[in-house]
Enzyme design. Structure first.
Site, PDB file in Angstrom:
ATOM      1  N   LYS A 194       0.809  -1.236   0.000  1.00 32.55           N
ATOM      2  CA  LYS A 194       0.000   0.000   0.000  1.00 32.55           C
ATOM      3  C   LYS A 194       0.841   1.285   0.000  1.00 32.55           C
ATOM      4  O   LYS A 194       0.421   2.292  -0.567  1.00 32.55           O
ATOM      5  CB  LYS A 194      -0.940   0.024   1.213  1.00 32.55           C
ATOM      6  CG  LYS A 194      -2.142  -0.883   1.069  1.00 32.55           C
ATOM      7  CD  LYS A 194      -3.109  -0.643   2.218  1.00 32.55           C
ATOM      8  CE  LYS A 194      -4.245  -1.629   2.175  1.00 32.55           C
ATOM      9  NZ  LYS A 194      -5.279  -1.345   3.191  1.00 32.55           N
ATOM     10  N   ASP A 227     -10.075   3.131   1.666  1.00 41.05           N
ATOM     11  CA  ASP A 227     -10.241   2.623   3.039  1.00 41.05           C
ATOM     12  C   ASP A 227     -10.933   3.667   3.919  1.00 41.05           C
ATOM     13  O   ASP A 227     -11.745   3.330   4.769  1.00 41.05           O
ATOM     14  CB  ASP A 227      -8.874   2.287   3.664  1.00 41.05           C
ATOM     15  CG  ASP A 227      -8.292   0.998   3.110  1.00 41.05           C
ATOM     16  OD1 ASP A 227      -9.067   0.129   2.667  1.00 41.05           O
ATOM     17  OD2 ASP A 227      -7.052   0.861   3.109  1.00 41.05           O
TER      18      ASP A 227
END
Ligand code: ATR
Length: 293
Positions: free
Chosen positions: A72, A108
Site C-alpha cells: 500500500k 479505506d
C-alpha cells in the site's frame, strides 16, 4: 462474472499473500449482479516484483487493482497521480489505470466512514479512541477528522508512532483535536469514560489469535461508548464480545471491507456498487474459513 470472454474487462488485487482475500468473491458477485462483463482476479506479487507487476498491468490493459499488504505504501512512488486523501494517509489501496496513467486512491477511509454510517453511528461530534497507529489507523483517523469528530486520541503500544501519525495529519486538518497516548492499562483507566466510540485498527484478535484483545483484561468497557473492530475474521472478536457483554453497541469489520471495495468498484466502472450482494458474497466466503469454534 459467469464467463470470461474476449471482451471481458479485468481488475484485481495486488498483494502478498492474496489467497485469503474475500475481494474476488465480493467483486465478482457485484459484477454478476450488475450484468457487467468484468472479472476480478488475485495477483500474488512479491515485493521485489512490484514495479514489473505494475508495468505488466498497464501492458495487459487491466482497468484497475486494489492494493493490499505489503504494497500500500510502496506503490505510491509509481503513481502518475495520487488523490489528496491517499497522499495525506500515505497509502494507496486502489489504482485506476486511466488513459495510460496510474491514478492512486485510498478508499479505506471512505469505506470506513460508510461502514459507520451504515451501522447508524454518525461520527460528527464524537469523542473517539483509536487503538493502533499503523496503516489502517491512518486511514481511520483521516476519515474521522474529515467527518468532523469532536476529538481523536490515538492509543498505541509504540507511542512515538501515534505521535508521527498525528503530526502527519495535523497539517491537513489544522483546527482538529488530535492527541496520542501509550496503550497501557493506566492510560485506558484514565481515559475510558471520555469516549463515545473506540476503534481497534490493529490485527489483534484476528484468526488464529482469536483470544487476544487490546482492551486490558480487568478494565470494564463503558457501555456508554460504541466499539468497532476492523478485524472481520472472526466477525465477533473478543473485543466486540466483551463490549456486547457490557451492553454496548458494536460494529464489526466487514462493513469497512465491503465499502472500500464498493468505492473502488464505483471508481473503475462508474456504476453504483450493490453493497448487499457484496456483503452476502463475503459472508459466504467467511463460512469456508477456519474461525474460532
Ligand atoms: P496495518 O497496516 O494493518 O495497520 P501495521 O502498519 O503493521 O499494520 O500496524 C499494526 C498496528 O498494530 C500498530 O499500531 C502496532 O503497534 P506498534 O506500532 O506498537 O507496533 C499494532 N499492534 C500489532 N500487534 C500488537 C500487539 N500485540 N499489541 C499491541 N499493538 C499491536
Amino acid at each position: 462474472m459467469e464467463t470470461v470472454r474476449g471482451t471481458t474487462s479485468l481488475v484485481g488485487l495486488l498483494g502478498w499473500p492474496v489467497s485469503h482475500s474475500l475481494s474476488p468473491n465480493m467483486h465478482n458477485a457485484a459484477f454478476k449482479q450488475l450484468g457487467l462483463d468484468w472479472a476480478y482476479v488475485p495477483f500474488p506479487v512479491r515485493p521485489t516484483d512490484l514495479p514489473k507487476a505494475l508495468k505488466g498491468l498497464m501492458a495487459l490493459n487491466v482497468k484497475g487493482v486494489n492494493v493490499t499488504v505489503p504494497h500500500k505504501q510502496a506503490v505510491m512512488r509509481y503513481m502518475d497521480e495520487v488523490s489528496k486523501a491517499a497522499q495525506t494517509i500515505g497509502a494507496v489501496n486502489t489504482i485506476y489505470l486511466k488513459e495510460g496513467k496510474f491514478v492512486g486512491y485510498n478508499t479505506d477511509s471512505t469505506g470506513f466512514l460508510n461502514s459507520l454510517i451504515e451501522a447508524e453511528c454518525h461520527p460528527k461530534g464524537l469523542r473517539v479512541a483509536v487503538l493502533g497507529a499503523g496503516g489502517a489507523a491512518r486511514a481511520v483517523v483521516f476519515a474521522l477528522t474529515w467527518a468532523e469528530v469532536d476529538s481523536v486520541v490515538v492509543l498505541n503500544r509504540t507511542a512515538e508512532r501515534a505521535a508521527f501519525l498525528i503530526d502527519d495529519l495535523i497539517d491537513t486538518f489544522p483546527g482538529s483535536t488530535l492527541h496520542f497516548a501509550p496503550l497501557t492499562e493506566s492510560s485506558v483507566v484514565a481515559l475510558k469514560d471520555s469516549f463515545d466510540l473506540v476503534i481497534n485498527t490493529t490485527s489483534v484478535g484476528m484468526y488464529p489469535h482469536v483470544d487476544d484483545c487490546l482492551w486490558p483484561k480487568n478494565i470494564p468497557m463503558p457501555s456508554t461508548a460504541a466499539y468497532c473492530d476492523l478485524v472481520y475474521n472472526p466477525l465477533e472478536t473478543v473485543f466486540l464480545a466483551r463490549a456486547k457483554m457490557a451492553g454496548a453497541k458494536t460494529i464489526d469489520g466487514l462493513g469497512m471491507l465491503i465499502h472500500q471495495g464498493a468505492a473502488a468498484l464505483e471508481l473503475w466502472t462508474g456504476k453504483t456498487a450493490p453493497a448487499d450482494v457484496m456483503r452476502q458474497a463475503c459472508l459466504a466466503g467467511l463460512l469456508n474459513r477456519p474461525v474460532r469454534q
